[in-house]
Design an enzyme around this catalytic site. Structure first.
Site, PDB file in Angstrom:
ATOM      1  N   CYS A  29     -16.261   3.053  -0.054  1.00 42.85           N
ATOM      2  CA  CYS A  29     -15.139   2.215   0.368  1.00 42.85           C
ATOM      3  C   CYS A  29     -14.696   2.478   1.810  1.00 42.85           C
ATOM      4  O   CYS A  29     -13.974   1.666   2.387  1.00 42.85           O
ATOM      5  CB  CYS A  29     -13.963   2.385  -0.591  1.00 42.85           C
ATOM      6  SG  CYS A  29     -13.261   4.047  -0.601  1.00 42.85           S
ATOM      7  N   ARG A  53     -14.083  -7.072   2.056  1.00 47.11           N
ATOM      8  CA  ARG A  53     -12.654  -6.854   1.810  1.00 47.11           C
ATOM      9  C   ARG A  53     -11.854  -8.080   2.242  1.00 47.11           C
ATOM     10  O   ARG A  53     -10.861  -8.455   1.610  1.00 47.11           O
ATOM     11  CB  ARG A  53     -12.163  -5.612   2.577  1.00 47.11           C
ATOM     12  CG  ARG A  53     -12.737  -4.288   2.138  1.00 47.11           C
ATOM     13  CD  ARG A  53     -12.399  -3.937   0.696  1.00 47.11           C
ATOM     14  NE  ARG A  53     -10.982  -4.002   0.417  1.00 47.11           N
ATOM     15  CZ  ARG A  53     -10.076  -3.079   0.776  1.00 47.11           C
ATOM     16  NH1 ARG A  53     -10.467  -1.993   1.424  1.00 47.11           N
ATOM     17  NH2 ARG A  53      -8.807  -3.216   0.462  1.00 47.11           N
ATOM     18  N   HIS A  96      -6.758   0.613  -7.168  1.00 46.87           N
ATOM     19  CA  HIS A  96      -7.134  -0.021  -5.900  1.00 46.87           C
ATOM     20  C   HIS A  96      -7.945  -1.290  -6.232  1.00 46.87           C
ATOM     21  O   HIS A  96      -9.158  -1.354  -6.002  1.00 46.87           O
ATOM     22  CB  HIS A  96      -7.970   0.947  -5.059  1.00 46.87           C
ATOM     23  CG  HIS A  96      -8.041   0.596  -3.608  1.00 46.87           C
ATOM     24  ND1 HIS A  96      -7.602  -0.611  -3.099  1.00 46.87           N
ATOM     25  CD2 HIS A  96      -8.522   1.288  -2.534  1.00 46.87           C
ATOM     26  CE1 HIS A  96      -7.791  -0.640  -1.797  1.00 46.87           C
ATOM     27  NE2 HIS A  96      -8.352   0.499  -1.432  1.00 46.87           N
ATOM     28  N   ARG A  99       0.885  -1.175   0.000  1.00 48.59           N
ATOM     29  CA  ARG A  99       0.000   0.000   0.000  1.00 48.59           C
ATOM     30  C   ARG A  99       0.918   1.218   0.000  1.00 48.59           C
ATOM     31  O   ARG A  99       1.531   1.555   1.014  1.00 48.59           O
ATOM     32  CB  ARG A  99      -0.885  -0.048   1.249  1.00 48.59           C
ATOM     33  CG  ARG A  99      -1.951   1.032   1.343  1.00 48.59           C
ATOM     34  CD  ARG A  99      -2.809   0.778   2.592  1.00 48.59           C
ATOM     35  NE  ARG A  99      -3.759   1.827   2.860  1.00 48.59           N
ATOM     36  CZ  ARG A  99      -5.023   1.853   2.438  1.00 48.59           C
ATOM     37  NH1 ARG A  99      -5.472   0.861   1.695  1.00 48.59           N
ATOM     38  NH2 ARG A  99      -5.829   2.843   2.753  1.00 48.59           N
ATOM     39  N   ASP A 136     -16.666   8.298  -2.842  1.00 51.47           N
ATOM     40  CA  ASP A 136     -15.394   8.014  -2.177  1.00 51.47           C
ATOM     41  C   ASP A 136     -14.965   9.307  -1.499  1.00 51.47           C
ATOM     42  O   ASP A 136     -15.611  10.357  -1.647  1.00 51.47           O
ATOM     43  CB  ASP A 136     -14.371   7.559  -3.236  1.00 51.47           C
ATOM     44  CG  ASP A 136     -13.084   6.997  -2.637  1.00 51.47           C
ATOM     45  OD1 ASP A 136     -12.967   6.949  -1.396  1.00 51.47           O
ATOM     46  OD2 ASP A 136     -12.193   6.627  -3.415  1.00 51.47           O
ATOM     47  N   GLN A 179     -10.361  -3.246  -3.616  1.00 47.46           N
ATOM     48  CA  GLN A 179     -11.616  -2.590  -3.247  1.00 47.46           C
ATOM     49  C   GLN A 179     -12.716  -2.916  -4.248  1.00 47.46           C
ATOM     50  O   GLN A 179     -13.853  -3.219  -3.872  1.00 47.46           O
ATOM     51  CB  GLN A 179     -11.427  -1.078  -3.168  1.00 47.46           C
ATOM     52  CG  GLN A 179     -12.702  -0.323  -2.805  1.00 47.46           C
ATOM     53  CD  GLN A 179     -13.242  -0.698  -1.445  1.00 47.46           C
ATOM     54  OE1 GLN A 179     -12.520  -0.599  -0.448  1.00 47.46           O
ATOM     55  NE2 GLN A 179     -14.496  -1.122  -1.377  1.00 47.46           N
TER      56      GLN A 179
END
Length: 353
Positions: free
Chosen positions: A299, A326, A146, A119, A257, A149
């Site tokens: 998310c 997730r 991403h 990440r 988001d 996600q």
């Protein structure tokens, strides 16, 4: 010697390969949940099947330059269920990005661990890690992409396919994941990494995307991202506007988001001004003509500027099942990429273990 597989974005997979990952997540989820239930009796669980133990005795490096809740907890708990162990390596814990280059860090960490879940900030960092790592690298988040996600979002939508098609039965542990009819999916907000993986994924799975973002250049996709969108032919199924009401027209699903990503705190005042009118509300979607039964995804973490409490905590919201998923989609990616080196399914098709 086998070529080391990596996954930077869902653009790297075909539509059937993405569906395989999502279905594998569903399978692992329902194998695992009985093992995680509270043990209310002394009856043995001898009739239960174990999930894949492809990470048995293996270590997965969680190389996180940015803080996380869902991604970290999902990765650590998924590793345990697959029989492995994860090491959290935060920016203050190791030399990566401080006194050591990504190239050297990739070789050192990859020499001791069997997978790297990274990440990072700039996407170039994870590309360099993948270039020099002797083990698979999975993108946990970068400035461009991403992928995990969007996998969780897909699993959530499939699990709730009955909300979009009355003839579809809810999912059960013993049945395949329900098919999802073609949806109109609206995204209202910044053009950031989550949207970027949406752009290269949903159109290839038969869905229409309707996007609203402010007209300023900083809120549009960067050229490398849009180039992948065009290369995959996804642009033909994307409508883009600066008006949120236009974006939510006929929407089955509305997604937003954060407007202020990590590292953008200094831009807060300007961004709040630019995104005025973009808050997802019942009124916005009613005025824009969304499907009366539209559902909502985010998310997380969420700020009230982005979506009001009525939507976020209301019956339209799927945000917490989305967050739960997730774990299962990361577990599927860990199993296929780190455990089996078969994220594309080529080995499975050939019958190779």
């Amino acid at each position: 010697m086998s070529v080391v597989p990596h996954l930077m974005t869902l653009a790297d997979l075909t539509g059937p390969q993405i569906n395989r990952l999502v279905n594998h997540a569903h399978h692992l989820k329902h194998l695992s949940l009985p093992w995680l239930a509270a043990q209310r009796t002394t009856k043995k669980k001898s009739n239960l099947r174990m999930p894949s133990q492809s990470l048995f005795n293996k270590s997965i490096a969680l190389l996180f330059s940015k803080r996380s809740t869902r991604t970290r907890v999902a990765a650590e708990t998924a590793s345990v269920l697959l029989g492995g162990h994860s090491l959290f390596l935060g920016s203050s814990d190791i030399q990566f990005g401080v006194n050591e280059t990504p190239r050297d860090s990739a070789r050192v960490i990859g020499g001791m661990c069997q997978g790297i879940f990274a990440r990072v900030g700039a996407h170039e960092e994870i590309e360099e890690l993948a270039k020099y790592s002797p083990v698979p690298v999975l993108n946990a988040l970068s400035s461009f992409w991403h992928p995990t996600q969007v996998l969780a979002d897909l699993l959530t939508l499939h699990e709730h396919a009955h909300l979009f098609s009355p003839d579809t039965a809810p999912p059960t542990p013993t049945k395949p994941l329900p098919l999802l009819r073609p949806l109109t999916i609206a995204y209202v907000g910044d053009s950031a990494n989550v949207l970027h993986d949406m752009l290269v994924t949903y159109p290839r799975l038969g869905h229409q995307l309707r996007i609203a973002s402010p007209p300023q250049p900083q809120y549009q996709p960067p050229k490398p991202v849009w180039d992948r969108v065009v290369e995959l032919g996804c642009d033909k199924h994307i409508f883009w506007s600066s008006d949120p009401r236009e974006a939510v027209k006929n929407a089955d699903v509305v997604i937003t988001d954060t407007w202020i990503s990590m590292g953008q705190e200094a831009e807060k005042a300007q961004r709040l001004n630019d995104f005025a009118g973009y808050q997802v509300t019942e009124a916005l979607c009613r005025e824009g003509g969304a499907n009366p039964d539209w559902k909502f995804l985010h998310c997380l973490p969420r700020k009230q500027d982005e979506v009001d409490d009525e939507v976020f905590y209301g019956p339209r919201s799927l945000v917490f099942p989305e967050a739960d998923n997730r774990k299962w989609t990361i577990m599927a990616a860990f199993d296929l990429l780190f455990g089996k080196w078969d994220i594309t399914g080529e080995k499975a098709l050939k019958g190779v273990e």
